[in-house]
Design an enzyme around this catalytic site. Structure first.
Site, PDB file in Angstrom:
ATOM      1  CE  LYS A  15      50.358  69.067  17.561  1.00 22.89           C
ATOM      2  NZ  LYS A  15      51.680  69.183  17.360  1.00 22.89           N
ATOM      3  CB  SER A  16      47.182  62.344  11.754  1.00 19.53           C
ATOM      4  OG  SER A  16      46.125  62.809  12.139  1.00 19.53           O
ATOM      5  CE  LYS A  65      36.925  65.376  10.848  1.00 25.01           C
ATOM      6  NZ  LYS A  65      36.908  65.528  12.027  1.00 25.01           N
ATOM      7  CG  ASP A 102      36.403  63.179  15.091  1.00 30.04           C
ATOM      8  OD1 ASP A 102      37.561  62.809  15.709  1.00 30.04           O
ATOM      9  OD2 ASP A 102      35.845  63.726  14.426  1.00 30.04           O
ATOM     10  N   GLY A 127      28.447  74.712  21.127  1.00 34.96           N
ATOM     11  CA  GLY A 127      28.522  74.639  19.481  1.00 34.96           C
ATOM     12  C   GLY A 127      27.567  73.579  18.988  1.00 34.96           C
ATOM     13  CB  ALA A 128      24.871  73.334  17.069  1.00 35.38           C
ATOM     14  CG  MET A 215      35.774  68.716  21.713  1.00 36.52           C
ATOM     15  SD  MET A 215      34.031  68.239  21.055  1.00 36.52           S
ATOM     16  CE  MET A 215      34.420  67.898  19.380  1.00 36.52           C
ATOM     17  CE1 TYR A 217      48.070  70.318  22.314  1.00 35.61           C
ATOM     18  CE2 TYR A 217      48.384  70.079  19.796  1.00 35.61           C
ATOM     19  CZ  TYR A 217      48.956  70.268  21.207  1.00 35.61           C
ATOM     20  OH  TYR A 217      50.309  70.199  21.215  1.00 35.61           O
ATOM     21  N   GLY A 239      42.074  69.373  23.690  1.00 36.64           N
ATOM     22  CA  GLY A 239      41.735  68.243  23.042  1.00 36.64           C
ATOM     23  C   GLY A 239      42.708  67.209  22.496  1.00 36.64           C
TER      24      GLY A 239
END
Ligand code: ATR
Length: 270
Positions: A15-16, A65, A102, A127-128, A215, A217, A239
């Site tokens: 969606k960016s 990333k 983020d 989560g990790a 987090m 969506y 999110g």
């Protein structure tokens, strides 16, 4: 027009471009923002080509990333700690600065948009993995009483929490160690929802009046939002706000102007 893009693989559902087009209209900035399908085997080549075509900055998404973190010539402190970069900024001499927006996106959505005060609160992070690592430092900088990072694979939570000790009160544990604990905010940073699942959690985890934040969506309620409603969360958030806020912070890094996010969030909610 200055050129920007989001690079990922897959990328078609991002969606960016829609978000940044809205920011450009709102601010009158002369910005073109497109989607780039990254080559899994040649992320650095894709970035160099984009720069050669005059690109001024990139958003980076799954699975690049960490590669973007390695590629950047310099890193912001928050990106350094995150071990991941979601924003590349072109500097002079073709150098690239890596940042990660983020965490500030999550913090702004929680505090500014939703009115949640993080300071002094007991927070559970589920989560990790990379998504959680990316947001922990800005969260800890808000001075919560304590953040527990709970993960299915406990060892990953221990080592993540250990590395974050300089930034605040944080500890790691396994999902199976949560039985006696209560939290004022539970954030889901696991990927379980992508396969329609919720991490296995005790029923008593959420204190009275506690909030839940996913987090992830999606257009419908996420599995964790459904869990949180079934467990009487005061608020069950997804999110989307974080997505728009991280985009706004990237836009600010590139253009030195912070767009208003509320109308863009409302537009995406349709
Ligand atoms: P991301 O970049 O999205 O964080 P990741 O680094 O692969 O992706 O991490 C995925 C996270 O979701 C991990 O914390 C993972 O737990 P494990 O470390 O035990 O694998 C968590 N996860 C994924 N599916 C899950 C499930 N069904 N239940 C609980 N946790 C889950």
């Amino acid at each position: 027009m200055d050129k920007y893009a989001v690079i990922g693989n897959p990328i078609e559902h991002s969606k960016s471009p829609e978000i940044h087009a809205a920011f450009a209209r709102q601010t009158g900035e002369s910005v073109e923002y497109t989607r780039l399908l990254g080559d899994i085997d040649d992320f650095p080549g894709d970035v160099r080509r984009f720069l050669a075509e005059g690109g001024q900055g990139l958003n980076v998404t799954v699975p690049f990333k960490e590669e973007a973190w390695r590629l950047a010539d310099e890193l912001s402190p928050r990106a350094h700690t995150a071990g991941a970069v979601n924003t590349l900024i072109r500097l002079g001499n073709n150098r690239l600065r890596g940042d990660n927006t983020d965490g500030v996106g999550l913090v702004r959505d929680l505090t500014v948009n939703q009115g949640f005060r993080i300071q002094g609160r007991r927070i559970l992070m589920l989560g990790a993995g990379g998504a959680v690592r990316g947001v922990m430092r800005p969260l800890l900088e808000q001075k919560p009483k304590r953040i527990i990072i709970a993960n299915r694979t406990a060892g990953k939570a221990y080592s993540l929490a250990n590395g974050l000790a300089p930034y605040g009160q944080v500890a790691g544990c396994g999902l199976d160690e949560l039985e006696e604990m209560r939290f004022e905010l539970i954030i889901n940073g696991t990927a379980a929802g992508l396969s329609g699942k919720v991490p296995a959690l005790p029923d008593s985890l959420l204190g009275k009046g506690g909030w839940c934040y996913d987090m992830l969506y999606s257009d419908r309620a996420t599995p964790f939002q459904t869990w949180s409603r079934e467990h009487q969360a005061a608020r069950s958030l997804d999110g989307l706000g974080m997505l728009v806020e991280q985009a706004a912070e990237s836009f600010r890094l590139w253009r030195d102007i912070l767009p208003e996010t509320a109308p863009v969030i409302a537009m995406l909610r349709g």
